[in-house]
Enzyme design. Sequence first.
Site, PDB file in Angstrom:
ATOM      1  N   ASP A 383       0.819  -1.219   0.000  1.00  9.89           N
ATOM      2  CA  ASP A 383       0.000   0.000   0.000  1.00  9.89           C
ATOM      3  C   ASP A 383       0.851   1.266   0.000  1.00  9.89           C
ATOM      4  OD1 ASP A 383      -2.603  -0.907  -0.181  1.00  9.89           O
ATOM      5  OD2 ASP A 383      -2.838  -1.193   1.988  1.00  9.89           O
ATOM      6  N   LYS A 386      -0.412   4.770  -1.015  1.00 12.60           N
ATOM      7  CA  LYS A 386      -1.295   5.617  -0.204  1.00 12.60           C
ATOM      8  C   LYS A 386      -0.609   6.909   0.226  1.00 12.60           C
ATOM      9  CE  LYS A 386      -4.337   2.038   1.709  1.00 12.60           C
ATOM     10  NZ  LYS A 386      -4.765   1.324   2.952  1.00 12.60           N
TER      11      LYS A 386
END
Length: 522
Positions: A383, A386
């Site tokens: 991730d 992000k």
Amino acid sequence: MSDDDLNILDFLIDEHVAPGSCAEPWKVLVVDDDRDVAATTTLVLRDVEVEGRPLNLLSAYSAAEAKEVLAEHPDIGLALIDVVMETPNAGLDLIHYIRQDMGNKLIRLVVRTGQPGHAPEQSVIIDYDISDYKEKTELSAQKLFSLAYAGLRSYQQYLVMEQNRRGLMKVLQASTALFEKPGLDDFADGILEHLGDIANMNRDPKDRIGSSGVLAVADANSSSAQDFKIVAGRSGSRNAGKLTDLPLDAETKKLAGELAGRGPGIHTSRNENALMTGIVGRNGQASLLLLPELQGLSGADAQIVDIFTSQVLTAFDNLRLHDQTERAQREIVLRLGEAVETRSGETGRHVSRVALYAREIADKLGFSRSDSELLFRAAPLHDIGKIGIPDSILCKPGKLDPDEWQKMQEHTTIGYEMLRTSDMPILKLAARIALEHHEKWAGGGYPNNIKAEDISVEGRIIGLVDVFDALTSERVYKKAWPVEKAVELIQEESGRHFDPTVVDVFLKNLTTMIDIRMIYAD
């Protein structure tokens, strides 16, 4: 010839070792169908010593008998062979048998003939692997002595060369086996395991040396034996912790401490209690092999052990540096992944759990150890994209509107673009995972709506375990689900959202997954 003469000849021809010497005798075979010649040869050579070792004189009266003696004594160093015995070429046929059928290239062979015209010297030397060619009439006592001395010294040199050759082959084989062990601990254990085999290569089973020993390491700027930590050991010594926890004498401790303070390179010390070989790397860190049972090695055995230890310690030092670099790399990756998760209001332990889940599934799917470890190290960056999502969206406690959701989906491509140009395997894999972990097995995922095996297996694994951990963890926008409810959803989505094979492995190892969830709880 009288019976008394035959008895005397039998005494002279019988296996005979010169008296008064405790050294291991050289074995010399006399092959001649003339008992007088055999007896005379034995009589002349019976008290000869070569390099301080007596002769063990063996006799055979035909090529057939010689084959039996050779089979019983494979370590014969010199053979004096008559040409004409039970057949005109029996001696030459015997030489061919020794070299070709037995494959014995070490024994020194001297042809003796009473009929030089039958087997011309030049032809025999060219066609047969022999050390010398003599007519029996020219072999005086002095010449027999010179012949035996030269033949056995030559045999000794060939023997040393063969031992060195086999030793180097053993080193090569051991080194190859070691390099197949990528882990630092396995490599360290393998060094000690193979050292015993190499040190005992030329020894009789009854004289084998034990395999006790330790491999210890110290950081840069160390200056005493107290600084060495044991990383591998035989006979239980690995559990000692530090080198100084072993029952070492003061001199050995002093030598260990001196090693740590030396400049870069290989350093070897021997005292009456141990062989000690170490390497100091360019950064000052030291690795030390302490081998109590190898201090008495000498000659070719010592040389081979020295070659092996210097090679493997150099490799170990490089592997140790590589391991430190990889651990630092993984630490950076993990910290970066944790920072991103913390920014979004989640705990950093999410990325650690996802990495552990993924490695467990990869192992069960049959990934190689290195590929499984690579996935484990790359997973925390799934991730990373992000970092490019605004806080207003990333930290929103309620449901995202369509525009916000569209923006949130961009974290997959942002992460991919951040990492894709790297040539480092960990970041190349992390880029692929970042891009694909929200794709779905049956299609309908984002960002590229690919499906099934068009999604990498690593992306499919992370896609499942990321959802499992997200469902069972509290977020700003939801409460944590019970594990049972999350598992029920994963089962329902098998074949739609998730790869059925990955789901099957996940479910079969659910207990392990729950253990990871509990051990690394937020």
